[in-house]
Design a protein around this motif. Sequence first.
Motif, mmCIF file in Angstrom:
data_model
loop_
_atom_site.group_PDB
_atom_site.id
_atom_site.type_symbol
_atom_site.label_atom_id
_atom_site.label_comp_id
_atom_site.label_asym_id
_atom_site.label_seq_id
_atom_site.Cartn_x
_atom_site.Cartn_y
_atom_site.Cartn_z
ATOM 1 N N ARG A 1 2.199 -5.015 -4.910
ATOM 2 C CA ARG A 1 1.147 -4.433 -4.089
ATOM 3 C C ARG A 1 1.111 -2.902 -4.170
ATOM 4 O O ARG A 1 0.056 -2.302 -4.384
ATOM 5 C CB ARG A 1 1.323 -4.882 -2.637
ATOM 6 N N GLU B 1 -1.936 -0.695 -5.908
ATOM 7 C CA GLU B 1 -2.770 0.249 -5.167
ATOM 8 C C GLU B 1 -2.645 1.662 -5.731
ATOM 9 O O GLU B 1 -3.651 2.382 -5.859
ATOM 10 C CB GLU B 1 -2.411 0.246 -3.687
ATOM 11 N N ILE C 1 -7.083 -4.801 -1.557
ATOM 12 C CA ILE C 1 -6.845 -3.416 -1.953
ATOM 13 C C ILE C 1 -8.073 -2.845 -2.660
ATOM 14 O O ILE C 1 -8.509 -1.721 -2.366
ATOM 15 C CB ILE C 1 -5.612 -3.326 -2.868
ATOM 16 N N ARG D 1 -10.881 -2.169 -0.112
ATOM 17 C CA ARG D 1 -10.540 -1.089 0.819
ATOM 18 C C ARG D 1 -10.585 0.275 0.133
ATOM 19 O O ARG D 1 -11.167 1.233 0.670
ATOM 20 C CB ARG D 1 -9.153 -1.351 1.414
#
Length: 259
Positions: free
Chosen positions: A150, A154, A191, A194
Amino acid sequence: MSRPRRRATFVAIGTSAAIGTAALGTAAVVGRSLVLRRRTAGVSELADKIPEHSAYWRDQRRKGGELLYVALGDSAAQGIGGSRPNRSYVGLLAKTIRAASGRTVRVANLSQSGARLRDAIEKQVPALAKLSPDIVTVSIGANDIASFERDRFERELRYILDALPATAIVADLPSFYLGEFERRVLAANEIVRRVAAEHGYAVAPLHSTTRGRTAARTALRDVAKDFFHPNDRGYAVWASAFEPLVRAAVGALVTRPRA
């Protein structure tokens, strides 16, 4: 490039995992061994197409046009699995831009087969920085799902999105349908959406568009011989996720004077 290396390239391609999952479900009906034999032959055949597709897009980049369309991505943007390179979603979107704008279009397809986020950072982002595009589409990250982390995802995605023009269209990742890979895609797409929202980018709903195709139908109708990559039908589905946003972007361009 040796055959084992070409095969490794395809194993790394994220979109293949999504359709491969569906294919394995279909295998229970049509015969697992038959599907696997066809898949093995298909992987080899499509791997041989990589240089042809790359050469086609290099040639397109050298051509002129009133509008410049730039695409960042992986093998799907290259059109691997399509009957011709221009049947990729990038080729279909270029056709949409021409029709909607009434102008000629130069296509700079910066994508690479097997590309991950870090590959786009190393090669595609620097190439983009040298261009002044009118329209940019980005579909990248599916190849990172097999080793998804993750924080790294990102961080690398932010680097890419930081380099895009304000009008860029960013796709979320396609559906992987089932299992752990689909759970990772859902996390990755949170991700993508966003970070894209933070930058004000339009997001093409590739996940919901591909998810809307049932696994059986996708395996039987919308994929190439390797049961991984989209075929011409599959690429039309991919293009449909981008088209409303691309048409809106073209609408904002047509009031500009011709170069």
